[in-house]
Motif scaffolding. Structure first.
Motif, PDB file in Angstrom:
ATOM      1  N   VAL A   1       0.805  -1.218   0.000  1.00 54.99           N
ATOM      2  CA  VAL A   1       0.000   0.000   0.000  1.00 54.99           C
ATOM      3  C   VAL A   1       0.843   1.276   0.000  1.00 54.99           C
ATOM      4  N   GLU A   2       2.106   1.182   0.417  1.00 51.19           N
ATOM      5  CA  GLU A   2       2.960   2.370   0.402  1.00 51.19           C
ATOM      6  C   GLU A   2       3.469   2.677  -1.001  1.00 51.19           C
ATOM      7  N   GLU A   3       3.571   1.673  -1.840  1.00 47.68           N
ATOM      8  CA  GLU A   3       4.100   1.854  -3.195  1.00 47.68           C
ATOM      9  C   GLU A   3       3.440   0.863  -4.150  1.00 47.68           C
TER      10      GLU A   3
ATOM     11  N   GLY B   1       2.767   9.919   4.262  1.00 48.38           N
ATOM     12  CA  GLY B   1       2.991  10.393   5.612  1.00 48.38           C
ATOM     13  C   GLY B   1       2.275   9.618   6.688  1.00 48.38           C
ATOM     14  N   GLU B   2       1.365   8.709   6.306  1.00 43.41           N
ATOM     15  CA  GLU B   2       0.661   7.917   7.311  1.00 43.41           C
ATOM     16  C   GLU B   2       1.584   6.835   7.872  1.00 43.41           C
ATOM     17  N   ALA B   3       1.397   6.533   9.151  1.00 39.97           N
ATOM     18  CA  ALA B   3       2.340   5.648   9.839  1.00 39.97           C
ATOM     19  C   ALA B   3       2.127   4.175   9.542  1.00 39.97           C
ATOM     20  N   SER B   4       0.889   3.743   9.358  1.00 48.05           N
ATOM     21  CA  SER B   4       0.620   2.308   9.223  1.00 48.05           C
ATOM     22  C   SER B   4      -0.416   2.038   8.143  1.00 48.05           C
ATOM     23  N   GLY B   5      -0.113   1.042   7.301  1.00 49.06           N
ATOM     24  CA  GLY B   5      -1.047   0.633   6.261  1.00 49.06           C
ATOM     25  C   GLY B   5      -1.903  -0.554   6.640  1.00 49.06           C
ATOM     26  N   ILE B   6      -1.780  -1.038   7.885  1.00 48.02           N
ATOM     27  CA  ILE B   6      -2.501  -2.244   8.292  1.00 48.02           C
ATOM     28  C   ILE B   6      -4.016  -2.109   8.143  1.00 48.02           C
ATOM     29  N   PRO B   7      -4.648  -0.973   8.529  1.00 43.87           N
ATOM     30  CA  PRO B   7      -6.103  -0.870   8.318  1.00 43.87           C
ATOM     31  C   PRO B   7      -6.515  -1.020   6.857  1.00 43.87           C
ATOM     32  N   ILE B   8      -5.694  -0.509   5.936  1.00 41.43           N
ATOM     33  CA  ILE B   8      -6.019  -0.646   4.518  1.00 41.43           C
ATOM     34  C   ILE B   8      -5.837  -2.090   4.071  1.00 41.43           C
ATOM     35  N   ILE B   9      -4.783  -2.756   4.540  1.00 36.96           N
ATOM     36  CA  ILE B   9      -4.560  -4.155   4.172  1.00 36.96           C
ATOM     37  C   ILE B   9      -5.710  -5.028   4.671  1.00 36.96           C
ATOM     38  N   LYS B  10      -6.169  -4.776   5.888  1.00 37.22           N
ATOM     39  CA  LYS B  10      -7.320  -5.526   6.399  1.00 37.22           C
ATOM     40  C   LYS B  10      -8.527  -5.332   5.504  1.00 37.22           C
TER      41      LYS B  10
ATOM     42  N   ILE C   1      -1.849 -12.425  -3.695  1.00 33.03           N
ATOM     43  CA  ILE C   1      -1.645 -11.289  -2.798  1.00 33.03           C
ATOM     44  C   ILE C   1      -0.219 -10.787  -2.982  1.00 33.03           C
ATOM     45  N   ASP C   2      -0.086  -9.612  -3.568  1.00 33.11           N
ATOM     46  CA  ASP C   2       1.211  -8.979  -3.786  1.00 33.11           C
ATOM     47  C   ASP C   2       1.570  -8.233  -2.500  1.00 33.11           C
ATOM     48  N   CYS C   3       2.463  -8.828  -1.700  1.00 34.06           N
ATOM     49  CA  CYS C   3       2.755  -8.315  -0.352  1.00 34.06           C
ATOM     50  C   CYS C   3       3.733  -7.137  -0.394  1.00 34.06           C
ATOM     51  N   PRO C   4       3.774  -6.359   0.676  1.00 35.26           N
ATOM     52  CA  PRO C   4       4.840  -5.364   0.804  1.00 35.26           C
ATOM     53  C   PRO C   4       6.189  -6.073   0.927  1.00 35.26           C
ATOM     54  N   PRO C   5       7.288  -5.398   0.582  1.00 37.57           N
ATOM     55  CA  PRO C   5       8.608  -6.024   0.759  1.00 37.57           C
ATOM     56  C   PRO C   5       9.005  -6.061   2.227  1.00 37.57           C
ATOM     57  N   GLY C   6       9.916  -6.972   2.568  1.00 40.81           N
ATOM     58  CA  GLY C   6      10.424  -7.054   3.928  1.00 40.81           C
ATOM     59  C   GLY C   6       9.677  -8.065   4.771  1.00 40.81           C
TER      60      GLY C   6
END
Length: 286
Positions: free
Chosen positions: A35-37, A138-147, A163-168
């Motif tokens: 969700v960040e990129e 600038g938002e700290a967490s993408g977890i609510p969007i992933i849910k 599911i195309d996951c975030p890296p890391g």
């Protein structure tokens, strides 16, 4: 069947693999949890896009009601509240939106407000349903969007979900894979690639997820990631060559299986290997 595609860092080919596997399937759902990129939509170019705004609930204060008892501060284990200079301060960036501070306040001085953090987009690209999460800068967490993405995916009728996951291997990755039936680990043929492969391997082992590895950018000579797979008994699902034509298609945001019969055959074989491995895991670990 939910297939999570992940890697220890960006640029390994995670989106290349997930986009082309989804496009190679007869019918599939593609969920971009990076969700960040997010960039899967650049390849699919979905049509008929519908957008849903995503908000979270954060505490706010009626200052005239607050008597400085600090019960909310003591309650919050995330240190999202502080009472300084006769004033209650809320740190949005570390708040987990649990609502507990509002419940423990004896003066009812805390209420909740909505804060927009991003959006979820849904569209179609041929036989693929594309759902994309976008986190506001600038938002700290993408977890609510992933849910919300995964909830939206559960409402779709699809035999195959990629599911195309975030890296890391951070919290947002854990949230992306926790409901997955199988994980694909994508790795580059370098020492750094092997290090990051080992990192996500530890993660899927921790979550007790069945998994296999796709080795990307393969060339002749030593491949530290392949060596790591052999040492740790990781199943290699397929190898994608270091190929100039494939690189050009990918850099131009074109889906290789839709542009070339050669690459369609390659990803169809990878998809078949994946299905056989998932079926095998289902039999061995029902």
């Amino acid at each position: 069947m939910k297939i999570a595609v992940l890697s220890g860092k960006g640029g390994t080919g995670k989106t290349l693999v997930s986009v082309n596997l989804a496009a190679a399937a007869d019918k599939a759902l593609y969920i971009d949890c990076d969700v960040e990129e997010p960039n899967g939509y650049l390849f699919f170019k979905p049509e008929g896009v519908e957008t849903e705004k995503i908000s979270i609930r954060l505490p706010a204060v009626y200052e005239d009601r607050c008597n400085g008892c600090r019960k909310c501060v003591e309650f919050c284990k995330f240190n999202a509240l502080a009472y300084v200079g006769n004033r209650l301060i809320v740190f949005d960036e570390v708040c987990h939106s649990c609502g507990g501070c509002m419940l423990v306040c004896p003066e009812k001085a805390i209420y909740e407000r909505d804060k927009l953090i991003g959006e979820v987009q849904r569209g179609r690209s041929e036989k693929v349903t594309v759902i994309t999460g976008i986190l506001n800068t600038g938002e700290a967490s993408g977890i609510p969007i992933i849910k919300r993405l995964l909830e939206a995916g559960d409402r779709e009728e699809s035999e195959l979900t990629f599911i195309d996951c975030p890296p890391g291997s951070a919290c947002i990755v854990m949230e992306s894979i926790k409901e997955a039936d199988y994980c694909i680990l994508v790795a580059e043929p370098t020492l750094f690639g092997a290090h990051n492969l080992n990192m996500v391997h530890e993660l899927v082992e921790l979550f007790d997820k069945p998994y296999g590895v796709v080795l990307n950018k393969c060339m002749e000579g030593e491949n530290p990631s392949e060596t790591l797979c052999l040492e740790k008994g990781m199943k290699i699902l397929g190898r994608i060559p270091f190929d100039k034509e494939l690189g050009i298609l990918n850099s131009n945001a074109l889906i290789s299986v839709r542009e070339s019969a050669k690459y369609r055959q390659m990803f169809m074989e990878l998809l078949q290997n994946l299905k056989e491995e998932v079926q095998h895991e289902t039999v061995v670990n029902p």
